[in-house]
Each structure stands twice: as structure tokens, then as C-alpha cells.
Design an enzyme around this catalytic site. Structure first.
Site, PDB file in Angstrom:
ATOM      1  N   SER A   1       0.794  -1.234   0.000  1.00 53.47           N
ATOM      2  CA  SER A   1       0.000   0.000   0.000  1.00 53.47           C
ATOM      3  C   SER A   1       0.825   1.280   0.000  1.00 53.47           C
ATOM      4  O   SER A   1       0.263   2.374  -0.120  1.00 53.47           O
ATOM      5  CB  SER A   1      -0.954   0.014   1.196  1.00 53.47           C
ATOM      6  OG  SER A   1      -2.053  -0.839   0.964  1.00 53.47           O
TER       7      SER A   1
ATOM      8  N   LYS B   1       0.178   3.834  -2.617  1.00 47.70           N
ATOM      9  CA  LYS B   1      -0.812   4.913  -2.535  1.00 47.70           C
ATOM     10  C   LYS B   1      -0.173   6.289  -2.376  1.00 47.70           C
ATOM     11  O   LYS B   1      -0.876   7.303  -2.493  1.00 47.70           O
ATOM     12  CB  LYS B   1      -1.785   4.645  -1.392  1.00 47.70           C
ATOM     13  CG  LYS B   1      -2.623   3.378  -1.581  1.00 47.70           C
ATOM     14  CD  LYS B   1      -3.668   3.241  -0.482  1.00 47.70           C
ATOM     15  CE  LYS B   1      -4.509   1.987  -0.666  1.00 47.70           C
ATOM     16  NZ  LYS B   1      -3.961   0.812   0.017  1.00 47.70           N
TER      17      LYS B   1
ATOM     18  N   SER C   1      -5.658   3.665   4.881  1.00 44.74           N
ATOM     19  CA  SER C   1      -5.150   2.929   3.722  1.00 44.74           C
ATOM     20  C   SER C   1      -6.268   2.208   2.971  1.00 44.74           C
ATOM     21  O   SER C   1      -6.099   1.084   2.489  1.00 44.74           O
ATOM     22  CB  SER C   1      -4.082   1.916   4.157  1.00 44.74           C
ATOM     23  OG  SER C   1      -3.364   1.431   3.037  1.00 44.74           O
TER      24      SER C   1
END
Length: 405
Positions: free
Chosen positions: A86, A89, A146
Site C-alpha cells: 500500500s 498509494k 489505507s
């Protein structure tokens, strides 16, 4: 009458001498000074002494970067392309913030959730198809929790489709010089991804670009918040926000392929650091490695700062005025703490320059030297425009002086 003829002869003699002198000065000095003078320089990685592997961090790769200058302070296998989970991102958020700052979208935009966004697994805020939420709440959901579903909803809102947004991500990565990066999605989910990879160095680069948008740090430094009018709580996936003094963000990630990854930003005593950890075996080991590396950075490095200045006006030859005001900007760089007090400031500026001079033109420079090695410089710039004096203006001045004799 004889006295008047003598004055006229003297006037013409002086005038010819002045014109000749102006010609010689112009030829000798070289005419107009332009902006192509010294630009501000910053220390490179070698200037601050990059260390590698000295801390034996329990992870696959790591990078410590000073955020303002981009100086790299520590590396451990920094350029290996690895799955980022993640932490992906960060690029998703960068494109969102650039769209916000460009006015393409607004924080108070209403975003309608698609079936595709609602279908995302992993970390999520359980968006439902057709649900409407402000862009700001979706942004907070990505930064703090997230949320994969919120990331997809934002991508579709900005680019029309996830595939179009991913193309923008890869284009932006290339523009930033991220040489080991290729994105396949906006979330970092890698169950089906084949080449979704980046490096610790590249993550530091995009993290630095993201935190230039100060709004992100307002969200990433939040420990707990809520959306849906308080009905759904958000807790930051980055525990260092709560437990590491000075931590301001930024993004965690973990999958079975990637292991445990994080890009952490922290600030102390005017110095901002970006710490990237990739491929740790557990969340605790990831956080311990980040803590160790940040502690090392803050203990060993600091920011050297020199204030802006205004030297005495510089002389002007052949100008409509005899002097020109000048000034230079402030300068800062990251250095080992033991070296900060040893920096010398050397002002290099000629006694005079030749007109014309444009406002903002470089007329000299200030060099910052450490152990006889230049670590940076800033140009000394003209604060005003000084035009070249013309023949008829010289004649008028001489005539005025003649009448006063």
C-alpha cells in the site's frame, strides 16, 4: 570671448575622453550581465557522506532522505525493485493532490462510488455502490486507514477509469526520475500483479514530492478520525504517528509478497526526514527499523542555515546612476552535526559592473565552503535596473555643469 572659447574647448575635450572611456569599459567588461550567473546549488549525496549498511537494519532495503534538499543520508540496497504494497498509494495521493492544487477537483467534490470501487478487498472503509462521499473524506480514508476502495473511487473520479489513472501514475513516476518503478494498480494489492514494483529510493522521491502538498501532512499526522458524520472511525495504520516524537506521516503497506513496508516522515529542530523501509518480516520489525534509522539521522545530522544578505551597493560604469543595490537569498543544507559550525561564507562580487544591468541579473555569488570544498552557493542579484547612459544625456549633464562654472 576668449574665456568662453576656452570653456567650450575644455568641454569638448572632457566629453571626448568620457565617450572613449565608456567604449573601453564596455569592451573590457563585456556588456550586459544576464541571469546565466551562478545558480543556487545544494549538496549532493557524496557531499554529506552517505552511509550504507552500517545499522544492519532487519529489512530488504532502506533509504533515509532529508526532505528539503533531497540529500540521501543512508542507504541499504536502495535500488532493488520490490513490491511496495500500500505504499503505492503515495503516488495515488500525489496525483490527487496535484489535481486539487490545479483546481481540476476540489476537496468538497461529491464522489459517487462505483461497483468497481466498492468491490475492493483488503483495507477498506466498506464503501457501497452508489454511496456518495466528499473527496476530502475519501482522501482521509486513504491517508489514515489505507482504504483500497477509497483509492479506487478517487482514481475513477479524477481520471475516469483506473487504467487511465495508472497510466498517469507511471508517467509521473518517470517525470520524477523514479527509475525502478512500474505501477499496475492504484492500491498496491499484488495477488494478481506481475510487475508492480518500486525501490526504496523511488519511494523516497515520490514521498518528497507528496509532502510538498502540506494538506497531506495535516491528514497523515492524525491518529484517529471519523467519516460518515462520525459513524465510522479511522485509525492510522502508521503507529509511529502516535509513538515516535516528531512523526508527521506518511504511509504503511503490507502483503505476503511485499512483507511490511513504510515511508515515514518526521521533523525535529527544523530538519525533516523521509525514512523508507521495505521488506521487513513483521510490523514490529518494520517500525523498529524505521525508528532506528530516524534516530540515527536526527542524532548525526542537522541543517546549516545562512540568512539572506544585502552587501554594499555595487559600482556601475557607464550607467545613469553610479551604484546599484544588490542582495542574495538565504541558504540551507543538511550536514553532519559536527561540521555545521565549520562552514565558511565567501562573498565574491566585483567592485563594479558595466551598464546596462537588469533587475534580477546575477552580479556575483556567495559560496559556502567546508574544508576547502564548496558545498553550495547562491547568486548575488541586482535589486534594480540601471540603464546605460546615452550620449545626449552625457552632453546635457556636461552642459549643466558648464553653466555652473
Amino acid at each position: 570671448m576668449k574665456q568662453i572659447r576656452m570653456k567650450i574647448f575644455a568641454l569638448l575635450t572632457v566629453l571626448s575622453l568620457i565617450c572613449g572611456q565608456l567604449f573601453l569599459v564596455s569592451a573590457e567588461v563585456g556588456g550586459t550581465i544576464t541571469r546565466s550567473g551562478t545558480e543556487e546549488n545544494r549538496p549532493t549525496a557524496s557531499d554529506v557522506g552517505v552511509e550504507e549498511g552500517a545499522l544492519s537494519l532487519n529489512c530488504k532495503s532502506a533509504v533515509l532522505m532529508e526532505a528539503k534538499t533531497g540529500s540521501i543520508l543512508y542507504v541499504q540496497n536502495p535500488d532493488e525493485a520490490l513490491p511496495p504494497a500500500s505504499v503505492t498509494k503515495i503516488m495515488t495521493l500525489l496525483l490527487v493532490m496535484e489535481a486539487v492544487d490545479a483546481g481540476t477537483v476540489r476537496l468538497d467534490d461529491t464522489v459517487t462510488v462505483s461497483a468497481n470501487a466498492a468491490s475492493m478487498g483488503g483495507s477498506q472503509v466498506y464503501l457501497k455502490e452508489g454511496e456518495q462521499m466528499t473527496l476530502e473524506d475519501l482522501l482521509k480514508s486513504v491517508v489514515i486507514a489505507s482504504a483500497n476502495d477509497a483509492a479506487v473511487a478517487l482514481a475513477e473520479h479524477i481520471a475516469g477509469s483506473v487504467s487511465s489513472f495508472v497510466k498517469q501514475m507511471n508517467t509521473r513516476a518517470a517525470e520524477l526520475g523514479m527509475k525502478e518503478t512500474f505501477f499496475e494498480n492504484v492500491t498496491g494489492l499484488d495477488d494478481t500483479a506481475e510487475a508492480h514494483l518500486t525501490s526504496a529510493h523511488d519511494i523516497a522521491i515520490m514521498s518528497r514530492a507528496l509532502i510538498r502538498h502540506k494538506t497531506i501532512l495535516q491528514y497523515s499526522s492524525i491518529w484517529m478520525d471519523s467519516i460518515r458524520d462520525g459513524a465510522f472511525g479511522l485509525t492510522n495504520t502508521n503507529r509511529l504517528v502516535r509513538f515516535y516524537p516528531g512523526c508527521t506521516g506518511l504511509k504503511t503497506g503490507s502483503t505476503s509478497k511485499a512483507g511490511f513496508c513504510v515511508s515515514v516522515t518526521a521533523e525535529r529542530e527544523g530538519m525533516s526526514l523521509i525514512c523508507v523501509i521495505m521488506g521487513a518480516e513483521s510490523r514490529d520489525e518494520r517500525n523498529a527499523a524505521a525508528t532506528q534509522l530516524l534516530d540515527w539521522g536526527f542524532a548525526n545530522y542537522g541543517v546549516f542555515t545562512a540568512e539572506a544578505g544585502q552587501p554594499a551597493p555595487i559600482g556601475v560604469l557607464g550607467g545613469v546612476q553610479d551604484h546599484c543595490a544588490v542582495s542574495y537569498a538565504d541558504f540551507s543544507c543538511v550536514l553532519p552535526k559536527a561540521e555545521i559550525g565549520k562552514v565558511e561564507c565567501r562573498v565574491e562580487i566585483p567592485a563594479s559592473v558595466t551598464a546596462p544591468i537588469a533587475e534580477g541579473a546575477a552580479v556575483g555569488c556567495v559560496k559556502y565552503v567546508l574544508k576547502d570544498r564548496q558545498i553550495g552557493s547562491v547568486p548575488i542579484l541586482a535589486d534594480e535596473t540601471v540603464l546605460r547612459i546615452g550620449f545626449f544625456e552625457i552632453l546635457a549633464r556636461m552642459a549643466a555643469g558648464f553653466l555652473l562654472i
